[in-house]
Design a protein around this motif. Structure first.
Motif, PDB file in Angstrom:
ATOM      1  N   PRO A 276       0.747  -1.290  -0.114  1.00  0.00           N
ATOM      2  CA  PRO A 276      -0.022  -0.071   0.077  1.00  0.00           C
ATOM      3  C   PRO A 276       0.826   1.392  -0.062  1.00  0.00           C
ATOM      4  O   PRO A 276       1.996   1.067   0.478  1.00  0.00           O
ATOM      5  CB  PRO A 276      -0.648  -0.150   1.554  1.00  0.00           C
ATOM      6  N   HIS A 277       0.373   2.376  -0.625  1.00  0.00           N
ATOM      7  CA  HIS A 277       0.903   3.540  -0.712  1.00  0.00           C
ATOM      8  C   HIS A 277      -0.020   4.643  -0.304  1.00  0.00           C
ATOM      9  O   HIS A 277      -1.066   4.476  -0.702  1.00  0.00           O
ATOM     10  CB  HIS A 277       1.908   4.061  -1.889  1.00  0.00           C
ATOM     11  N   PHE A 358       3.249   5.411   4.417  1.00  0.00           N
ATOM     12  CA  PHE A 358       3.891   4.048   5.125  1.00  0.00           C
ATOM     13  C   PHE A 358       5.245   3.968   4.875  1.00  0.00           C
ATOM     14  O   PHE A 358       5.872   3.311   5.302  1.00  0.00           O
ATOM     15  CB  PHE A 358       3.107   2.943   3.960  1.00  0.00           C
ATOM     16  N   MET A 364      10.395   7.401   0.368  1.00  0.00           N
ATOM     17  CA  MET A 364       9.345   7.443  -0.639  1.00  0.00           C
ATOM     18  C   MET A 364       8.676   9.018  -0.366  1.00  0.00           C
ATOM     19  O   MET A 364       7.818   9.084   0.379  1.00  0.00           O
ATOM     20  CB  MET A 364       8.247   6.431  -0.417  1.00  0.00           C
TER      21      MET A 364
HETATM   22 CU   LIG Z   1       4.572   3.866  -0.040  1.00  0.00          CU
END
Ligand SMILES: [Cu+2]
Length: 374
Positions: A276-277, A358, A364
């Motif tokens: 998931p992001h 996340f 990220m």
């Molecule tokens: Cu992510």
């Protein structure tokens, strides 16, 4: 790796040395040799500690909690290992992505990682049976036994030790990446081992090198970014939201930095089957916690996935202020409700940073630069 390998080379060297001493003793004192042979028999049946790596990574850069790979590998190295009763396995977290080592109750599935709070609630919880350690320091093949969440973030263990007390063939899983599994064959005490740790370490190095190569090849394929025409002469730019096939995952926005014209739209689309992001613009505000811990009168606390992270915000036009969030965009194969993509139009020139809640600690993070329309 090399430090571990050295340790085993040293261990094997010690065996060679003690064997040599044995032979010398036989040549000089026959009665002394008898005692040495007995000693060697005892050494063969004494418990052995084995090492298995949990996860791996590539394209490593300095990040919030130490070096971290843009690529994360969702595997145990090696996936299968044969040991004897009385032996211990130490699982060591190698990548930055969280994992568990979870032995289910025989014939049952491992506990789901994320569960609804109850049938009527919209709230999602991390399952304590998955993220907290289950069972003790030994495993007899009968009860749910697991490491809980192994993680490089503060307050989590990075290692898990388990001693095996019964022979058998035991499968285990990672609760975060349930597609990946490992196996432990436990032989009766004193059975010869099919492989030494040194052989296992060499295999691990080869498997990791193959995953690094696969990751770097996949990076080349992620290079092309598509654009298409939007309304009134604007452009819609696509950004890929990570990439992953269940074995390897790229924890990046692709591209990381993008320059667009005021009025253009950015569309983030999923590229991972499992991970998931989020796309989250904090606009200078504080990053929300992913997990809200709610202590209970008895038993373990509730680990609530923060709705502020999971739920999308309403706005469609970003001008550099307020909290804009896609909500959790789950992997293609993950059966949880939620949005599948996210798009925002940028009408004000400026440089705007955003994160995945996340995976921001793994790096990220992205940036949209908006320049005036010509
Ligand atoms: Cu992510």
């Amino acid at each position: 790796m090399s430090e571990k390998q050295n340790k085993h080379i040293f261990h094997d060297g010690w065996i060679v040395m003690s064997t040599t001493i044995c032979i010398l003793a036989l040549a000089v004192f026959i009665s002394g040799a008898f005692a040495q042979v007995q000693h060697a028999e005892a050494a063969k049946t004494s418990p052995v500690t084995w090492t298995v790596l949990v996860g791996g990574e590539a394209a490593i850069e300095p990040q919030e909690y130490g070096p971290s790979g843009a690529w994360q590998f969702m595997r145990f190295y090696p996936e299968n290992i044969t040991i004897n009763v009385g032996d211990k396995i130490v699982w060591k977290l190698e990548g930055s992505e969280p994992h568990t080592v979870t032995f289910p109750i025989p014939g049952e599935k491992i506990p789901d990682l994320i569960i609804p709070e109850n049938n009527s609630s919209q709230r999602l919880l991390f399952n304590p049976l998955a993220i907290l350690q289950q069972g003790g320091a030994t495993y007899n093949g009968k009860t749910l036994t697991g490491s809980g969440q192994l993680d490089v973030q503060p307050n989590f263990p990075r290692e898990y030790n388990l001693t095996f007390t019964k022979p058998g063939d035991f499968g285990y899983f990672c609760a975060f990446h349930s597609m990946r599994k490992g196996g432990v064959v436990v032989q009766p005490t004193g059975t010869p081992y099919p492989k030494t740790q040194k052989q296992i370490d060499l295999e691990t190095a080869k498997l990791l090198a193959a995953d690094v190569e696969a990751a770097l090849k996949a990076t080349l394929k992620t290079g092309n970014v598509s654009t298409r025409s939007g309304p009134n002469g604007t452009i819609i730019h696509e950004i890929k939201l990570g990439y992953g096939n269940g074995s390897i995952a790229l924890m990046r926005f692709i591209p990381t930095d993008l320059t667009i014209h005021a009025g253009d739209t950015v569309e983030w689309t999923r590229g991972d089957v499992e991970t998931p992001h989020t796309i989250t613009f904090l606009s200078g505000g504080k990053e929300p916690e992913l997990v809200l811990v709610e202590p209970q009168q008895s038993g373990s606390p509730k680990f609530v996935l923060n709705p502020v992270v999971l739920m999308p915000t309403e706005g469609k036009v970003y001008n550099g202020t307020n909290y804009f969030n896609s909500g959790a965009i789950w992997g293609i194969m993950v059966p949880l409700p939620g949005p599948q993509n996210y798009s925002l139009t940028f009408d004000k020139p400026g440089t705007y940073e955003y994160i995945c809640i996340f995976h921001d600690y793994m790096g990220m993070k992205g940036q949209i630069s908006v320049v005036p329309k010509i």
